[in-house]
Write a protein that holds these residues in place. Structure first.
Motif, mmCIF file in Angstrom:
data_model
loop_
_atom_site.group_PDB
_atom_site.id
_atom_site.type_symbol
_atom_site.label_atom_id
_atom_site.label_comp_id
_atom_site.label_asym_id
_atom_site.label_seq_id
_atom_site.Cartn_x
_atom_site.Cartn_y
_atom_site.Cartn_z
ATOM 1 N N LEU A 69 0.817 -1.217 0.000
ATOM 2 C CA LEU A 69 0.000 0.000 0.000
ATOM 3 C C LEU A 69 0.850 1.267 0.000
ATOM 4 C CD1 LEU A 69 -2.647 -1.143 2.644
ATOM 5 C CD2 LEU A 69 -2.678 -1.486 0.162
ATOM 6 N N HIS A 70 2.159 1.113 -0.076
ATOM 7 C CA HIS A 70 3.087 2.249 -0.053
ATOM 8 C C HIS A 70 3.885 2.350 -1.349
ATOM 9 C CE1 HIS A 70 2.332 1.777 4.275
ATOM 10 N NE2 HIS A 70 2.653 3.054 4.363
ATOM 11 N N LYS A 71 3.274 2.010 -2.454
ATOM 12 C CA LYS A 71 4.020 1.964 -3.712
ATOM 13 C C LYS A 71 3.776 3.183 -4.588
ATOM 14 C CE LYS A 71 5.333 -2.482 -3.242
ATOM 15 N NZ LYS A 71 6.091 -3.502 -3.803
ATOM 16 N N GLY A 72 3.148 4.225 -4.052
ATOM 17 C CA GLY A 72 2.962 5.460 -4.795
ATOM 18 C C GLY A 72 1.716 5.520 -5.652
ATOM 19 N N HIS A 73 0.906 4.475 -5.662
ATOM 20 C CA HIS A 73 -0.339 4.495 -6.435
ATOM 21 C C HIS A 73 -1.524 4.268 -5.501
ATOM 22 C CE1 HIS A 73 -0.739 0.128 -6.062
ATOM 23 N NE2 HIS A 73 0.550 0.051 -6.364
ATOM 24 N N VAL A 74 -2.689 4.709 -5.937
ATOM 25 C CA VAL A 74 -3.906 4.482 -5.155
ATOM 26 C C VAL A 74 -4.249 2.996 -5.211
ATOM 27 C CG1 VAL A 74 -6.396 4.918 -5.045
ATOM 28 C CG2 VAL A 74 -4.817 6.807 -5.441
ATOM 29 N N SER A 75 -4.621 2.455 -4.055
ATOM 30 C CA SER A 75 -5.033 1.053 -3.950
ATOM 31 C C SER A 75 -6.456 0.990 -3.427
ATOM 32 C CB SER A 75 -4.129 0.298 -2.965
ATOM 33 O OG SER A 75 -2.783 0.404 -3.323
ATOM 34 N N LEU A 76 -7.191 0.018 -3.909
ATOM 35 C CA LEU A 76 -8.500 -0.305 -3.350
ATOM 36 C C LEU A 76 -8.351 -1.638 -2.640
ATOM 37 C CD1 LEU A 76 -10.871 0.464 -6.362
ATOM 38 C CD2 LEU A 76 -10.253 1.958 -4.478
ATOM 39 N N VAL A 77 -8.714 -1.684 -1.374
ATOM 40 C CA VAL A 77 -8.685 -2.930 -0.620
ATOM 41 C C VAL A 77 -10.127 -3.320 -0.334
ATOM 42 C CG1 VAL A 77 -7.960 -4.081 1.500
ATOM 43 C CG2 VAL A 77 -6.435 -2.424 0.414
ATOM 44 N N ASN A 78 -10.539 -4.437 -0.917
ATOM 45 C CA ASN A 78 -11.899 -4.931 -0.752
ATOM 46 C C ASN A 78 -11.896 -6.109 0.214
ATOM 47 O OD1 ASN A 78 -14.087 -7.109 -2.014
ATOM 48 N ND2 ASN A 78 -14.855 -5.023 -1.898
ATOM 49 N N VAL A 79 -12.679 -5.986 1.290
ATOM 50 C CA VAL A 79 -12.793 -7.059 2.287
ATOM 51 C C VAL A 79 -13.979 -7.920 1.873
ATOM 52 C CG1 VAL A 79 -13.022 -7.601 4.728
ATOM 53 C CG2 VAL A 79 -11.880 -5.481 4.036
ATOM 54 N N LEU A 80 -13.735 -9.210 1.656
ATOM 55 C CA LEU A 80 -14.751 -10.091 1.099
ATOM 56 C C LEU A 80 -14.708 -11.470 1.737
ATOM 57 C CD1 LEU A 80 -13.627 -11.842 -2.088
ATOM 58 C CD2 LEU A 80 -12.093 -10.220 -0.981
ATOM 59 N N ALA A 81 -15.765 -12.231 1.480
ATOM 60 C CA ALA A 81 -15.830 -13.633 1.915
ATOM 61 C C ALA A 81 -16.798 -14.375 1.009
ATOM 62 C CB ALA A 81 -16.292 -13.722 3.367
ATOM 63 N N SER A 82 -16.521 -15.639 0.762
ATOM 64 C CA SER A 82 -17.386 -16.437 -0.117
ATOM 65 C C SER A 82 -18.761 -16.661 0.504
ATOM 66 C CB SER A 82 -16.733 -17.782 -0.423
ATOM 67 O OG SER A 82 -16.628 -18.568 0.765
ATOM 68 N N TRP A 83 -18.847 -16.640 1.837
ATOM 69 C CA TRP A 83 -20.112 -16.888 2.528
ATOM 70 C C TRP A 83 -20.969 -15.625 2.603
ATOM 71 C CZ3 TRP A 83 -19.771 -13.479 6.442
ATOM 72 C CH2 TRP A 83 -18.519 -13.208 6.988
ATOM 73 N N CYS A 84 -20.479 -14.527 2.079
ATOM 74 C CA CYS A 84 -21.152 -13.234 2.167
ATOM 75 C C CYS A 84 -21.979 -12.987 0.901
ATOM 76 C CB CYS A 84 -20.075 -12.149 2.351
ATOM 77 S SG CYS A 84 -20.561 -10.489 1.924
ATOM 78 N N GLY A 85 -23.303 -12.997 1.040
ATOM 79 C CA GLY A 85 -24.205 -12.756 -0.099
ATOM 80 C C GLY A 85 -23.951 -11.430 -0.793
ATOM 81 N N PRO A 86 -23.855 -10.310 -0.046
ATOM 82 C CA PRO A 86 -23.586 -9.024 -0.694
ATOM 83 C C PRO A 86 -22.247 -8.988 -1.438
ATOM 84 C CG PRO A 86 -24.502 -8.652 1.487
ATOM 85 C CD PRO A 86 -24.232 -10.131 1.367
ATOM 86 N N CYS A 87 -21.266 -9.788 -0.987
ATOM 87 C CA CYS A 87 -19.983 -9.854 -1.703
ATOM 88 C C CYS A 87 -20.198 -10.432 -3.099
ATOM 89 C CB CYS A 87 -18.975 -10.720 -0.944
ATOM 90 S SG CYS A 87 -18.511 -10.053 0.663
ATOM 91 N N ARG A 88 -21.074 -11.408 -3.187
ATOM 92 C CA ARG A 88 -21.393 -12.002 -4.488
ATOM 93 C C ARG A 88 -22.130 -10.993 -5.366
ATOM 94 N NH1 ARG A 88 -20.381 -17.360 -4.846
ATOM 95 N NH2 ARG A 88 -19.795 -18.392 -2.913
ATOM 96 N N GLN A 89 -23.002 -10.187 -4.749
ATOM 97 C CA GLN A 89 -23.746 -9.169 -5.497
ATOM 98 C C GLN A 89 -22.812 -8.131 -6.103
ATOM 99 O OE1 GLN A 89 -26.472 -7.565 -2.610
ATOM 100 N NE2 GLN A 89 -27.801 -9.366 -2.646
ATOM 101 N N GLU A 90 -21.789 -7.727 -5.370
ATOM 102 C CA GLU A 90 -20.907 -6.660 -5.850
ATOM 103 C C GLU A 90 -19.788 -7.162 -6.755
ATOM 104 O OE1 GLU A 90 -18.711 -4.503 -2.820
ATOM 105 O OE2 GLU A 90 -17.457 -6.228 -2.394
ATOM 106 N N HIS A 91 -19.652 -8.472 -6.907
ATOM 107 C CA HIS A 91 -18.498 -9.028 -7.612
ATOM 108 C C HIS A 91 -18.379 -8.524 -9.051
ATOM 109 C CE1 HIS A 91 -15.075 -11.689 -7.540
ATOM 110 N NE2 HIS A 91 -15.412 -12.108 -8.752
ATOM 111 N N ALA A 92 -19.490 -8.388 -9.749
ATOM 112 C CA ALA A 92 -19.451 -7.889 -11.134
ATOM 113 C C ALA A 92 -18.926 -6.457 -11.182
ATOM 114 C CB ALA A 92 -20.839 -7.972 -11.760
ATOM 115 N N VAL A 93 -19.237 -5.670 -10.160
ATOM 116 C CA VAL A 93 -18.746 -4.286 -10.102
ATOM 117 C C VAL A 93 -17.226 -4.288 -9.916
ATOM 118 C CG1 VAL A 93 -18.887 -2.087 -8.855
ATOM 119 C CG2 VAL A 93 -20.952 -3.462 -9.190
#
Length: 198
Positions: A69-93
């Motif tokens: 996270l210190h490499k000079g570029h913006v990073s997106l860190v997504n916290v996810l789990a396979s058992w999480c229904g909303p994680c599956r919903q957002e996966h296409a995004v």
């Protein structure tokens, strides 16, 4: 005698009146504001120190650490789990964000933090829906997620190039939220020192 009985009769309804008042307060708070904008005490502060191993079986995708996270570029860190229904919903995004040529040109990297998940299930989730992440760190005990102040999955963090947390999105990303909230927050992070050195 009837004057003394009247106040006692009114007192019988006091618990009901308090309950109704409390229910109204909760109802108003439930629909007030944007749930994705839950404040975080870590905004403007460095990301926590962590070093997570790679997801076993996800070929060519390394783990995730604070150093990434210190490499000079913006990073997106997504916290996810396979058992999480909303994680599956957002996966296409997330897949769309990973394939966004404008974000790639700006050096934005998308990372995954696999939260309290079984290796085989996490692997199947990413193999079935596609893997949008350049790196995936495995957090089986949820310690790193706690250090990030995660309320629940999914959550997505925008991290500046110097490792500072710029923004936290709570809940599943939708195409609309990505366009109207997340992308502008990425642009802000880049403008304030999170752009890749070119």
């Amino acid at each position: 005698m009837s004057d003394a009985v009247a106040p006692r009769s009114a007192l019988r309804f006091l618990p009901l009146a308090l309950f109704v008042l409390l229910a109204l307060v909760f109802l108003v708070r439930l629909f007030a504001g944007d749930a994705s904008r839950i404040p975080s005490a870590l905004i403007g502060k460095p990301a926590p120190v962590f070093d997570l191993p790679a997801l076993e079986g996800l070929i060519g995708v390394p783990g995730l650490s604070t150093e990434d996270l210190h490499k000079g570029h913006v990073s997106l860190v997504n916290v996810l789990a396979s058992w999480c229904g909303p994680c599956r919903q957002e996966h296409a995004v997330l897949m769309a964000l990973a394939g966004d040529e404008a974000l790639k040109a700006k050096g934005v990297e998308l990372y995954g933090l696999s939260y309290k998940d079984e290796t085989a299930k996490a692997l199947a989730f990413l193999e079935d829906g596609g893997n949008p992440f350049a790196r995936v760190g495995v957090d089986p005990a949820g310690r790193t997620a706690i250090d990030f102040g995660v309320y629940g999955v999914p959550e997505t963090f925008v991290i500046k190039g110097d490792g500072t947390i710029a923004y936290k999105f709570v809940g599943p990303l939708t195409p609309s939220a990505a366009a109207t909230t997340l992308i502008p927050e990425i642009e802000k992070a880049m403008a304030s020192g999170g752009a890749a050195a070119r």
